[in-house]
Write an enzyme that holds these catalytic residues in place. Sequence first.
Site, PDB file in Angstrom:
ATOM      1  N   ARG A 187      80.438  85.386  27.185  1.00  0.00           N
ATOM      2  CA  ARG A 187      80.355  85.269  25.731  1.00  0.00           C
ATOM      3  C   ARG A 187      81.494  84.450  25.128  1.00  0.00           C
ATOM      4  O   ARG A 187      81.498  84.174  23.929  1.00  0.00           O
ATOM      5  CB  ARG A 187      80.366  86.673  25.095  1.00  0.00           C
TER       6      ARG A 187
ATOM      7  N   CYS B 201      82.216  85.887  21.826  1.00  0.00           N
ATOM      8  CA  CYS B 201      83.197  86.964  21.896  1.00  0.00           C
ATOM      9  C   CYS B 201      82.529  88.228  22.436  1.00  0.00           C
ATOM     10  O   CYS B 201      81.404  88.550  22.059  1.00  0.00           O
ATOM     11  CB  CYS B 201      83.848  87.296  20.556  1.00  0.00           C
TER      12      CYS B 201
ATOM     13  N   GLU C  59      66.778  67.696  29.195  1.00  0.00           N
ATOM     14  CA  GLU C  59      67.417  68.874  29.791  1.00  0.00           C
ATOM     15  C   GLU C  59      68.418  68.447  30.879  1.00  0.00           C
ATOM     16  O   GLU C  59      69.506  69.011  30.995  1.00  0.00           O
ATOM     17  CB  GLU C  59      66.347  69.818  30.353  1.00  0.00           C
TER      18      GLU C  59
ATOM     19  N   HIS D   4      64.020  49.662  23.156  1.00  0.00           N
ATOM     20  CA  HIS D   4      64.213  49.581  21.702  1.00  0.00           C
ATOM     21  C   HIS D   4      65.668  49.819  21.309  1.00  0.00           C
ATOM     22  O   HIS D   4      65.951  50.122  20.160  1.00  0.00           O
ATOM     23  CB  HIS D   4      63.302  50.582  20.991  1.00  0.00           C
TER      24      HIS D   4
ATOM     25  N   LYS E 173      78.045  81.368  26.165  1.00  0.00           N
ATOM     26  CA  LYS E 173      76.633  81.475  26.481  1.00  0.00           C
ATOM     27  C   LYS E 173      75.787  81.895  25.286  1.00  0.00           C
ATOM     28  O   LYS E 173      74.668  81.422  25.129  1.00  0.00           O
ATOM     29  CB  LYS E 173      76.411  82.447  27.637  1.00  0.00           C
TER      30      LYS E 173
ATOM     31  N   TRP F 283      85.817  83.477  21.986  1.00  0.00           N
ATOM     32  CA  TRP F 283      85.417  82.075  21.814  1.00  0.00           C
ATOM     33  C   TRP F 283      85.871  81.713  20.409  1.00  0.00           C
ATOM     34  O   TRP F 283      85.337  82.214  19.427  1.00  0.00           O
ATOM     35  CB  TRP F 283      83.898  81.931  21.948  1.00  0.00           C
TER      36      TRP F 283
ATOM     37  N   ASN G 250      83.751  90.415  16.889  1.00  0.00           N
ATOM     38  CA  ASN G 250      82.836  89.338  17.294  1.00  0.00           C
ATOM     39  C   ASN G 250      82.065  88.942  16.043  1.00  0.00           C
ATOM     40  O   ASN G 250      81.468  89.798  15.398  1.00  0.00           O
ATOM     41  CB  ASN G 250      81.890  89.866  18.385  1.00  0.00           C
ATOM     42  N   GLY G 251      82.077  87.646  15.710  1.00  0.00           N
ATOM     43  CA  GLY G 251      81.348  87.197  14.515  1.00  0.00           C
ATOM     44  C   GLY G 251      82.235  86.356  13.636  1.00  0.00           C
ATOM     45  O   GLY G 251      83.273  85.843  14.091  1.00  0.00           O
TER      46      GLY G 251
HETATM   47  C1  AGP Z   1      72.044  75.820  27.983  1.00  0.00           C
HETATM   48  O1  AGP Z   1      72.510  75.342  29.201  1.00  0.00           O
HETATM   49  C2  AGP Z   1      73.035  75.895  26.956  1.00  0.00           C
HETATM   50  N1  AGP Z   1      74.156  76.666  27.332  1.00  0.00           N
HETATM   51  C3  AGP Z   1      72.584  76.045  25.513  1.00  0.00           C
HETATM   52  O2  AGP Z   1      72.034  74.823  25.148  1.00  0.00           O
HETATM   53  C4  AGP Z   1      71.568  77.162  25.177  1.00  0.00           C
HETATM   54  O3  AGP Z   1      70.344  76.878  25.748  1.00  0.00           O
HETATM   55  C5  AGP Z   1      71.434  77.271  23.657  1.00  0.00           C
HETATM   56  O4  AGP Z   1      72.687  77.596  23.103  1.00  0.00           O
HETATM   57  C6  AGP Z   1      70.411  78.277  23.228  1.00  0.00           C
HETATM   58  O5  AGP Z   1      70.721  79.553  23.694  1.00  0.00           O
HETATM   59  P1  AGP Z   1      69.658  80.713  23.665  1.00  0.00           P
HETATM   60  O6  AGP Z   1      68.543  80.332  24.577  1.00  0.00           O
HETATM   61  O7  AGP Z   1      70.396  81.919  24.105  1.00  0.00           O
HETATM   62  O8  AGP Z   1      69.174  80.811  22.251  1.00  0.00           O
END
Ligand code: AGP
Length: 618
Positions: free
Chosen positions: A27, A2, A491, A514, A613, A80, A106-107
């Site tokens: 956000r 948010c 990743e 496995h 994000k 969000w 936000n929160g």
């Molecule tokens: C990365 O592509 C993701 N959006 C997510 O996994 C992110 O890396 C994770 O939420 C951690 O965020 P931060 O690095 O801001 O702590």
Amino acid sequence: MCGIIGYVGDKEIVPLLLKGLQCLEYRGYDSAGIAIHEGHHLNVIKTIGKIAKLEEVLKIKKATNGTNGHSNCGIGHTRWATHGEPSNINAHPHFDTEEKIAVVHNGIIRNYQEVKDKLINLGIKFVTQTDTEVIVQLISENLKKTKSILDAILKAVKELEGSYAIAILFKDEPDKIYAVRKEAPLVIGIGNDENFVASDIPTLSQFVDKVIRLNDNEITVVAKNAVEFYDLNGGRIKKEPQIVTKTKDILDKKGFKHYLAKEINEQAEVISNLLKDFLPNPEKPVQLNHLKLEPDFIKSIDRILILACGTAYHAGLTAKYVIENLTSIPTEVQFASEFLSANSLLTKRSLVIGISQSGETADTITAIKKAVLTGATLLGITNRADSALADLAKEHLILSKAGVEISVAATKTFTAQIAVLYLFAVYTAEILGTADKTSLIKIKQELRELPQLIDQALVRAERYQEQVIKYADKPDFVFIGRGINYPIALEAALKLKELSYIHASGYASGEMKHGPIAVLDPNVPVVSIVVSGETYERVIQNSLEAKSRKAPMIAVAIDGDKKAESIFDTVLHIPQVSEIISPFLTVIPLQFLAYYIAEELGRDIDQPRNLAKSVTVE
Ligand code: AGP
């Protein structure tokens, strides 16, 4: 999650709030809204969907006289969803029953049900499923018992548990924004005859060059020509502004179709800038002397614990190989959300490394706070100097300096994080004398060559695109790697899931037999990272096992690798590089793979569904 923006001043308010919300859209973007003082009432306009949808709604309202946009004071929000699905009704701002107060938040209010029940018993009717509505109804209820707005807010926040950044408009105070925070960011932007409130500094830096960060449990009253600060007892606090560089338009895509493509393409420059600062000369030691880690402490470190989430966790896993290899310090990497201090074995001689692009991730911040209670020392790695992690790690902080990353999926901040971690490993090894000088110089020279090598991989984007889009119809992908490229397999799987919504898993290639090998068939491509070095033959062997199950075979391999070309259906080539440095390069075609497949499927590249994000809830 948010984003909050607020403005008091004489400029045309609606475009200004919209610009702020666009900067904050990373956000959260399931719904958005604004509240402005208009004439003698508060006008709230909100909608499900992104800021672009809000813009449309506002145009229609203007055309139909639903709002004239004439106002000197307003707040905006991009959401969000946590409590209550994304919908018009659950979108912020929220009103009290009498529509005299509008709130954006936000929160999370942890005790919202309790407070809500109490208010319902007093006869208050709730119209949304959000936790936020209790804030505004509670303030409204308090206002019935006191004439002072400040008191009503103070009383309310004392009753609320959880995390919050809140901005509030009152119908009876037409030129003021009230704001308060606890464990969620909020910054005040100081202009000439205008002031702002926002969730982050980059947004404010579009408008002003002076900011004041609100601390936990501080409340501010923002007017056009004055900003006041109070503590939770209503006592005045004095706070000085800090100067920030007014940034160029952070929303500029620089000719790229998506922020993601722009950010992938910035990786060479990002690494080059970090090296200029921290490794200006490969013949000399790494320059991390701003860290106040005493050599005696470094020599006494008994273990390193890396705490992080998502992509930052993968950066930590990559670093574990380098740190252990160069320093011999036992290094563990944990999902921050899984950290239990009781099981941590941390001591006063331990180093905790917290990694977070945003520096705001609630899981990471909570775990770090618990970890340091053991007496362990904290080193923070973040891209945001204005973040909670930067605050916690004041003494020992390395900024990853990747610049603002707008796309929700992390790319350039991942390579920046691993660059910083490699440099930290070399720095520590130089102090400890645990690695021989020649190999350290070799690694430093290779790091210095990285920007060029990364560039050589980036220019292959179109070729990668041609090679990968034919796999866009596959419902499931498996990524495999060994050793230092196992985290890159993780990743790559995360990136593909986030961007394309295709299910993908990353495995240590030796683990395939496995169990996971059972999922393979002609519809499940296997992407192997086969880099010359210690792991090469075994990854090839594991890939052949997958090939025998008729899986389509893709490799990331070094230029000129004939063996890979003879085994795999598709080879994504990268420039010649040593195994230890290879993650910087193996990740690039895999970022492009995720990007182009997602684009082929018409996905929302920069704002994938369900994500935000910065994840500021646990
Ligand atoms: C990365 O592509 C993701 N959006 C997510 O996994 C992110 O890396 C994770 O939420 C951690 O965020 P931060 O690095 O801001 O702590």
